[in-house]
Every structure is written in structure tokens, then in C-alpha cells.
Motif scaffolding. Sequence first.
Motif, PDB file in Angstrom:
ATOM      1  N   GLU A 517       7.392   4.504   6.927  1.00  8.56           N
ATOM      2  CA  GLU A 517       6.047   4.832   7.403  1.00  8.56           C
ATOM      3  C   GLU A 517       5.319   3.605   7.926  1.00  8.56           C
ATOM      4  N   THR A 518       5.547   2.445   7.330  1.00 12.73           N
ATOM      5  CA  THR A 518       4.764   1.263   7.667  1.00 12.73           C
ATOM      6  C   THR A 518       5.317   0.530   8.874  1.00 12.73           C
ATOM      7  N   TYR A 519       6.645   0.453   9.030  1.00 11.10           N
ATOM      8  CA  TYR A 519       7.236  -0.414  10.043  1.00 11.10           C
ATOM      9  C   TYR A 519       8.099   0.316  11.078  1.00 11.10           C
ATOM     10  N   ALA A 607       2.424  -1.788  -0.623  1.00  6.58           N
ATOM     11  CA  ALA A 607       1.261  -1.293   0.112  1.00  6.58           C
ATOM     12  C   ALA A 607       0.078  -2.224  -0.106  1.00  6.58           C
ATOM     13  N   PRO A 608      -0.792  -2.348   0.895  1.00  8.33           N
ATOM     14  CA  PRO A 608      -0.847  -1.618   2.162  1.00  8.33           C
ATOM     15  C   PRO A 608      -0.096  -2.281   3.312  1.00  8.33           C
ATOM     16  N   GLY A 609       0.525  -3.437   3.099  1.00  8.78           N
ATOM     17  CA  GLY A 609       1.265  -4.086   4.162  1.00  8.78           C
ATOM     18  C   GLY A 609       0.573  -5.355   4.635  1.00  8.78           C
ATOM     19  N   PRO A 610       1.165  -6.031   5.634  1.00  8.63           N
ATOM     20  CA  PRO A 610       0.667  -7.347   6.058  1.00  8.63           C
ATOM     21  C   PRO A 610      -0.267  -7.313   7.251  1.00  8.63           C
ATOM     22  N   PHE A 611      -0.773  -6.160   7.632  1.00  6.86           N
ATOM     23  CA  PHE A 611      -1.486  -6.054   8.906  1.00  6.86           C
ATOM     24  C   PHE A 611      -2.959  -6.429   8.826  1.00  6.86           C
ATOM     25  N   HIS A 612      -3.533  -6.499   7.630  1.00  4.46           N
ATOM     26  CA  HIS A 612      -4.955  -6.810   7.505  1.00  4.46           C
ATOM     27  C   HIS A 612      -5.192  -7.708   6.303  1.00  4.46           C
ATOM     28  N   LEU A 613      -6.284  -8.448   6.377  1.00  5.60           N
ATOM     29  CA  LEU A 613      -6.787  -9.180   5.227  1.00  5.60           C
ATOM     30  C   LEU A 613      -7.800  -8.319   4.482  1.00  5.60           C
TER      31      LEU A 613
END
Length: 721
Positions: A517-519, A607-613
Motif C-alpha cells: 500500500e505504501t510503496y 507506518a506511516p512511512g518516510p514521506f512526511h515529518l
Amino acid sequence: MTGYTMLRNGGVGNGGQPWMLRWSSRIRLTWLSFTLFIILVFFPLIAHYYLTTIDDADDAGKRIFGPRTGNELCEVKHVQDLCRIRESVSEELLQLEAKRQELNSEIAKLNLKIEACKKSIENAKQDLLQLKNVISQTEHSYKELMAQNQPKLSLPIRLLPDKDDSDFPLPKSNRNCRLHNCFDYSRCPLTSGFPVYVYNSDQFQFGSSLDPLIKQAFESTVRTNAYVTENANIACLYIILVGEMQEPVMPKLSDLEQQLHTLPYWRTDGHNHLIINLSRKSETQNFLYNISTGRAMIAQSTFYDVQYRPGFDIVVSPLVHAMSEPNFLEIPPQVPVKRKYLFSFQGEKVESLRSSLQEVRSFEEEMEGNAPADYDDRIITTLKAVQDSKLDFVLMEFTCKNQPKASLPTEWALCGEREDRLELLKHSTFALIITPGDTHLVISAGCAMRLFEALEVGAIPVILGEQVQLPYHDVIGWNEAALIIPKPRITEVHFLLRSISDNDLLAMRRQGRFLWETYFSTSDSVFSTVLAILRTRIQIPAIPIREEAAVEIPHRSGKAAGTDPNMADNGDLDLGPVETEPPYSSPKYLRNFTLTAMDIYRNWNSAPGPFHLFPHTPFDPVLPSEAKFLGSGTGFRPIGGGAGGSGKEFQAALGGNVPREQFTVVMLTYEREEVLMNSLERLNGLPYLNKVVVVWNSPKLPSEDLLWPDIGVPIVVRADI
């Protein structure tokens, strides 16, 4: 005769007196009896009549047997003294009762005063203790301020290139390119925000050869990406899309290479450029293998070992859902853990490595230490034996029913349509993925497609071949979602798969679902993942998460807290020192760069992943209480003077184990206004409280006349919409 006559004569004569006496005695007895009879019969009757009629007289004063008042009774002379005594005693009793009640009232008032005095003394003690704590903290702060010698940290000076064409020391070969010798860090300062410039493929001749779906999906993703900029002069990274291309209109490789070298910002060697070749199908086009790409990075699904540069190039997943979102309703649930088939495999090998090498080696020669030419024959034999044993339900098909998909030499081609393959995987606990027999092929689009489909429907991938480089392998821990087994262990695969517990199977399936789902799932996720990998490699933090303001419900406040008589008293509980300053916002984003440099594995594999701080994370480390004496910074308040502790010691330390700390209470409610108001009132005067957020989880808004308590801090009511 003589005797009788003598008797009569004697009775009449001299003997007559006794007879009279006897007669008179009889008369007197009879009269006496009659008199007694009259007395006994008539006297009670007369008395009864008299008693029943005498009280009916009109003159009340003539009543003898009727009820009398006290005064009337006292008129009787012989009881007047007794009456006076009774009245005196009654009056004294009334006076004593009044005095007793008055004394009880005074005792109750005195008890209340005593309790109030005790409470005042306790409050004074608490206030004195709090004042001592405040004085101590103030003295501590003053000492730190006087001894402070650390300047405030400011943003670093932004690095800028001296000129557009930087003179890098050229590596011996493009195969030796790594970030330290083929990437210009001066264009990517830590505070730059990672600006990315994307070329418009339509401006170049090869743009007409791109797959329309991939091209449209890529352009749609670029338009909404937060890192993309239109100012190429400040860009850190330059991206060009070159595939997937359509076979009939594909340009010559020499022409494509020339077009890449003439890009406006190529700068002679293509440093800071990323060439993306996405594949929507398993028919792989590795045309970049024969093109000189200079110092540009490559992101695609197929690599040979002589082409792939670890830590520089990127293995991406296939773009299956180009212009459509995946249908999550068709994805099977995580449970039950075990499915119909223990494992399954469908594929056909068009060309084997053994035939291409024209060399046949026996199993005995391989066991003697010689590397086998191709393990696939042994894999087929072993898996067929497992299927024939019928110990478990397995499905092995090594020949496609229809024409197999196109594939590379020594690669197992896909069989059937995508829907048919997914239907089989939905009933499989494990999905076997046999890597190509050519060990020089690091990864192929066919293997990546099998991995994508297995993760999509929850079949745990079992990859036979440890030399494979899975997508994003340098940041993703694939050992948590897949089994990577060397091909020589093919005879132990069945035993290994049966030995895995249900708990581990479910954990791997959940991790695989998260990764997919994430990548993998959409074009947005694929493009964002590629950018995130490059951003992580050069240690630039991600963009902060966008704050979403909830709908606030207007409400009135003004009810003084603490007026409820049923409120619970805290008693001797010390809730901590009083803060004299108003509520303030907690510091945010204190670990922007440390998260990027230290927690790479955790950010990418949970989760939630590396896309946001994020402002805060549950994984932020906490200093121990003794850290003050181990070199921790200014502003630290050790608990118990560094000895640690809990309860009163912790409460006495302002802010616990950080310089200043406040918290927010979040309350979820549903149509329980009275309980909510009581709960809010109990928060009055609570130290370190910043605000209270009430999530109104009901379609019906609170009453307009509801008066909210005033507890000294803001109460924000949000609607759960």
C-alpha cells in the motif's frame, strides 16, 4: 296416743316457747335473704343507670367521672402540690432540652471551624512547598542563565555551486559512480527542501514513443507532488521519463542517447539527473543497458550486475495501476492465516541457462564443489515430488496452458491473465518466485511483477535465489515480509514453510500489505518512493505533514468550576507546582535531521512511512534522570536532584524530565453532557495542562444553553466529521 298427747300438751303448755323461737328464727333468715337479694339485684342496676346518665348533664362542672383538664384536676385540693411539682419539672426539662440543642449547634460550628483551620493549614503547607519549588527552579534557571555559553543555533549558510558546470573528479568508469563522486551536494543544501525539476517529455522526440498510460500517470503525479518546482536553476534533482516505450515506434538507441546528452541541464555528464524507466508489463525493455548515461542515476525494474550501481541506481516496482486506483474491496482479508494451497507457482521457462551454455553437469559433480549451471531442473523435480506426496495441497504448473508472456532468457515467464493469477494467489499461503537462472541478472520486471501480485493479495513471497535485488532493498527490510531462500536449499523449502507459525505468517502478511500500500500500489506511491529514497540518501528531511483543522463547535463557557458539591476532593495529593506563565505550545519538529539520519529503517518499515515529518513521534528518546550529570544540555531539571524517583519527587520537578512541558487532554464523548461537565470540572487547577480538546462524536450538536465550565485553560470542542 298417750305419747302424742303428752307431746302436744307439753308443747302448748310449758313447752311452747322453744317453738316460737324456732319460728321467729326462720322468719328472720327469710327476710335477711330477701333483703340481700334486693340489694344484689337492684343496686347494680341503679348504679349503672346513674353512671350512664349523670355525665349527660349540661353543667360540665357537675361531671364526676368525665375527663378533666389539668387545672380542673388541680382544683382538687389533695393533688395541687403534685401538679405544681409536675409543672416545675416539665419546665426544667424544656429548658434543659433547649440548652442541649444550643450546645450541639455550637459544637457543630466549632467542628466546622476546626476542619476549616486544618484545611487552611494544609493548603498553606502546599502553597509553601510550591513556593519553595518555584524559588528553587528560579534560582536554578538564574544559575544556568549566568553560566550559559552556548550560542543559539541558526540555519546554515546555503551551499551554492560556483558555476553550472562543476568540475568533478571523473571516476574511472560510469560503473563506479556513487553519490560521493557523481552527485553535486552543493545543489542540495539540508534546508533547501529538496526541489525537483521534471522535464516535459513532449518537448523531446522520444516523448512520442512513451506508453500513453504511463506518461499520463506520471504527469498527473508530478503536478500534485510537493517537491516539484518549475525553477530549474534552484533544483537539486532533474528527472526525465524515458519508458516504458512502445516497440513499433521506439527510437534508435543512438538517437535516444544523443537526446539525453542534449538536455538543457545535462551539464556534459548528467550529474544530479535521474532517468526513470517504468514498466507496466512483464515484457521488459532494458534499452538503457546499451546507452551511456554518464553520471545520471537510473530507476527501473530490470538490471544486470554490470549495469547496476548499488547505492546510486534504484530498483523500482512495476507500475501496474497506472491510471486507476486498486480496488481494495477485492483484496482478501488477512485471516484466516492458512489458505487452501500451502504454496503455488505458475510459469514457463522459455530458454534455460543450461542450453545456452551447452554444458551438462551431473548432480554428483555439483556436490563435489562445482557450481551448478542451472538449479531450475532440480527445483522442478523437488517441487513435483512435494506435489505428488500430497502431504499438503500445493499447485505447481511449469507449463502455461496458453502462450506465455514475453520474458528474458533464463527467466520464468508469467502464465495467463493478471486476474487468473490473482485468483490463484488469493488461495495460496505462499507464492513461489523463482529468480532467473542467469546470475548476472540482478532483477527483472517479471520477478518484480510476481512480487507485486503476491503482496497485493496477501500471499507471502518465497523467493528462490538470494542474489536478487528486490525493489528499494537498501531501505526496506524484506526479511519481515518475504522469505529469501538460496536455490541449493530447495529440498528444505517444504519443511521450512511448514515450520512457520501462524503468528509469524500473519505478521509477514501484514508487513507485506503495508509495503504494497505504501510503496507499490499507485503511481503516486511509486514516484513518491523514488524521491524519498534519493532524499534519504542525501539526508534531507521530508516536508512537514499538513495540519488538517477540524470543525470547531461554538460553545459558551462561564460556569465556575468546583461548584459541584459532589466533586471529589484530591485530599493530600500534590499535583505539582503552579506555573505562573500562560499556556504555550510545545516545541515541534525537534528531530528533523536526526530522524533522517538515525531512524531510516524504522521510518521505512513501519507506518506511516518516510514521506512526511511529524511534530512528535512515539519513538522520541527520553533522557534518564541522571543525564544532568552526564553532559545533558542547559535547562534540564533532574528529578529528585538527579536521584530520580516517582510520585512526589516527580511532581516536584517542574516539567518532569524536560525543561518545560505541558500536555493536552483529549476527551471523546457521545451525548453524555452531565458526565462530560463533571469530568471537565475535575481538571480545574491541574498543573502543566495546556488545553482540553473535546471530540464531539455525535451527529447531534451540544445544547445551545449548555454552559461549559471555566477551568483556566481553553476548552476546544471539535466535531468528529
